[in-house]
Scaffold this active site. Sequence first.
Site, PDB file in Angstrom:
ATOM      1  N   LYS A   1      36.639  61.691  56.918  1.00  0.00           N
ATOM      2  CA  LYS A   1      37.398  60.308  57.058  1.00  0.00           C
ATOM      3  C   LYS A   1      39.035  60.382  56.668  1.00  0.00           C
ATOM      4  O   LYS A   1      39.190  61.396  56.087  1.00  0.00           O
ATOM      5  CB  LYS A   1      36.629  59.356  56.211  1.00  0.00           C
ATOM      6  CG  LYS A   1      35.321  58.975  56.465  1.00  0.00           C
ATOM      7  CD  LYS A   1      34.772  57.845  55.763  1.00  0.00           C
ATOM      8  CE  LYS A   1      33.260  57.540  56.100  1.00  0.00           C
ATOM      9  NZ  LYS A   1      32.720  56.304  55.247  1.00  0.00           N
TER      10      LYS A   1
ATOM     11  N   TYR B   1      30.551  51.730  64.125  1.00  0.00           N
ATOM     12  CA  TYR B   1      30.390  51.028  63.051  1.00  0.00           C
ATOM     13  C   TYR B   1      29.571  49.728  63.433  1.00  0.00           C
ATOM     14  O   TYR B   1      29.573  48.938  62.433  1.00  0.00           O
ATOM     15  CB  TYR B   1      31.085  50.885  61.988  1.00  0.00           C
ATOM     16  CG  TYR B   1      31.409  52.060  61.142  1.00  0.00           C
ATOM     17  CD1 TYR B   1      30.258  52.639  60.249  1.00  0.00           C
ATOM     18  CD2 TYR B   1      32.483  52.797  60.900  1.00  0.00           C
ATOM     19  CE1 TYR B   1      30.396  53.566  59.287  1.00  0.00           C
ATOM     20  CE2 TYR B   1      32.680  53.742  60.023  1.00  0.00           C
ATOM     21  CZ  TYR B   1      31.624  54.248  59.318  1.00  0.00           C
ATOM     22  OH  TYR B   1      31.626  55.502  58.447  1.00  0.00           O
TER      23      TYR B   1
ATOM     24  N   ASN C   1      35.708  56.636  51.263  1.00  0.00           N
ATOM     25  CA  ASN C   1      34.703  57.676  50.620  1.00  0.00           C
ATOM     26  C   ASN C   1      34.628  58.875  51.188  1.00  0.00           C
ATOM     27  O   ASN C   1      33.472  59.704  50.922  1.00  0.00           O
ATOM     28  CB  ASN C   1      33.602  57.015  50.426  1.00  0.00           C
ATOM     29  CG  ASN C   1      32.750  56.555  51.538  1.00  0.00           C
ATOM     30  OD1 ASN C   1      33.425  56.658  52.565  1.00  0.00           O
ATOM     31  ND2 ASN C   1      31.677  55.972  51.608  1.00  0.00           N
TER      32      ASN C   1
ATOM     33  N   HIS D   1      31.279  60.653  56.290  1.00  0.00           N
ATOM     34  CA  HIS D   1      30.245  59.863  56.781  1.00  0.00           C
ATOM     35  C   HIS D   1      29.078  60.930  57.102  1.00  0.00           C
ATOM     36  O   HIS D   1      29.433  62.078  57.513  1.00  0.00           O
ATOM     37  CB  HIS D   1      30.787  59.021  58.060  1.00  0.00           C
ATOM     38  CG  HIS D   1      29.301  58.718  58.833  1.00  0.00           C
ATOM     39  ND1 HIS D   1      28.821  57.555  58.708  1.00  0.00           N
ATOM     40  CD2 HIS D   1      28.901  59.451  59.877  1.00  0.00           C
ATOM     41  CE1 HIS D   1      27.526  57.226  59.734  1.00  0.00           C
ATOM     42  NE2 HIS D   1      27.568  58.726  60.327  1.00  0.00           N
TER      43      HIS D   1
ATOM     44  N   GLU E   1      24.838  59.349  67.345  1.00  0.00           N
ATOM     45  CA  GLU E   1      26.144  59.610  66.970  1.00  0.00           C
ATOM     46  C   GLU E   1      26.721  60.792  67.365  1.00  0.00           C
ATOM     47  O   GLU E   1      28.035  60.739  67.741  1.00  0.00           O
ATOM     48  CB  GLU E   1      26.204  59.719  65.064  1.00  0.00           C
ATOM     49  CG  GLU E   1      25.933  58.376  64.736  1.00  0.00           C
ATOM     50  CD  GLU E   1      25.745  58.296  63.093  1.00  0.00           C
ATOM     51  OE1 GLU E   1      25.490  57.146  62.637  1.00  0.00           O
ATOM     52  OE2 GLU E   1      25.619  59.236  62.631  1.00  0.00           O
TER      53      GLU E   1
HETATM   54  P1  ADP Z   1      27.004  55.385  53.803  1.00  0.00           P
HETATM   55  O1  ADP Z   1      28.469  55.783  54.367  1.00  0.00           O
HETATM   56  O2  ADP Z   1      26.848  56.222  52.552  1.00  0.00           O
HETATM   57  O3  ADP Z   1      25.704  55.684  54.572  1.00  0.00           O
HETATM   58  P2  ADP Z   1      26.800  52.465  54.436  1.00  0.00           P
HETATM   59  O4  ADP Z   1      26.313  52.915  55.632  1.00  0.00           O
HETATM   60  O5  ADP Z   1      26.311  51.621  53.594  1.00  0.00           O
HETATM   61  O6  ADP Z   1      27.102  53.701  53.550  1.00  0.00           O
HETATM   62  O7  ADP Z   1      28.445  52.044  54.795  1.00  0.00           O
HETATM   63  C1  ADP Z   1      29.102  52.790  55.721  1.00  0.00           C
HETATM   64  C2  ADP Z   1      30.597  52.956  55.126  1.00  0.00           C
HETATM   65  O8  ADP Z   1      30.989  51.425  55.021  1.00  0.00           O
HETATM   66  C3  ADP Z   1      30.438  53.369  53.709  1.00  0.00           C
HETATM   67  O9  ADP Z   1      30.534  54.905  53.870  1.00  0.00           O
HETATM   68  C4  ADP Z   1      31.908  52.864  53.275  1.00  0.00           C
HETATM   69  O10 ADP Z   1      33.045  53.534  53.908  1.00  0.00           O
HETATM   70  C5  ADP Z   1      32.033  51.575  54.007  1.00  0.00           C
HETATM   71  N1  ADP Z   1      31.361  50.502  52.885  1.00  0.00           N
HETATM   72  C6  ADP Z   1      30.083  50.432  52.734  1.00  0.00           C
HETATM   73  N2  ADP Z   1      30.108  49.438  51.443  1.00  0.00           N
HETATM   74  C7  ADP Z   1      31.313  48.946  51.431  1.00  0.00           C
HETATM   75  C8  ADP Z   1      31.864  48.100  50.459  1.00  0.00           C
HETATM   76  N3  ADP Z   1      31.003  47.368  49.642  1.00  0.00           N
HETATM   77  N4  ADP Z   1      33.157  47.863  50.511  1.00  0.00           N
HETATM   78  C9  ADP Z   1      33.720  48.392  51.459  1.00  0.00           C
HETATM   79  N5  ADP Z   1      33.527  49.225  52.423  1.00  0.00           N
HETATM   80  C10 ADP Z   1      32.034  49.689  52.294  1.00  0.00           C
END
Ligand code: ADP
Length: 140
Positions: free
Chosen positions: A11, A51, A114, A117, A128
């Site tokens: 990312k 997304y 974070n 993905h 994807e």
């Molecule tokens: P993952 O990427 O671990 O599968 P999710 O599918 O729940 O997690 O969420 C997709 C992405 O959305 C996350 O990787 C993160 O970048 C963002 N995200 C998730 N929860 C939050 C939050 N509470 N606040 C801001 N961004 C979030």
Amino acid sequence: MALERTFSIIKPDATRRNLTGAINAKFEEAGLRIVAQKRIQMTKAQAGKFYEVHAERPFYDELCDFMCSAPVVVQVLEGEGAIAKNREIMGATNPADAAPGTIRAEFAESVGENSVHGSDAPETAAVEIAYFFAGLELVG
Ligand code: ADP
């Protein structure tokens, strides 16, 4: 366990800090092979479509802005049980909850920014991968 392919994104927070190589080292050390990889700059519409499943979540707009704020590296990783293995290497969504040694524990800046993905199931991995890559670009 079967040979699988999963979709991965390095990312914007990570590409900005030149962490592509350090993150790829984690994948390769864990036995995942990078069978396709390219650096792209997503538009907000492209990030929004990717997304789409999160469209109703409060962080959706912020997430789409973030994902097109700098280049990303999109990748296909291959290995035994690659989908689950990659989720393990990535660590929990929130870096505060991520196990030591995982990518998010070491590199992520926040729950939103974070660093990586990774697909969460075979069906999403297939969709994807097809969103970003043509079949001929995958070289196993
Ligand atoms: P993952 O990427 O671990 O599968 P999710 O599918 O729940 O997690 O969420 C997709 C992405 O959305 C996350 O990787 C993160 O970048 C963002 N995200 C998730 N929860 C939050 C939050 N509470 N606040 C801001 N961004 C979030």
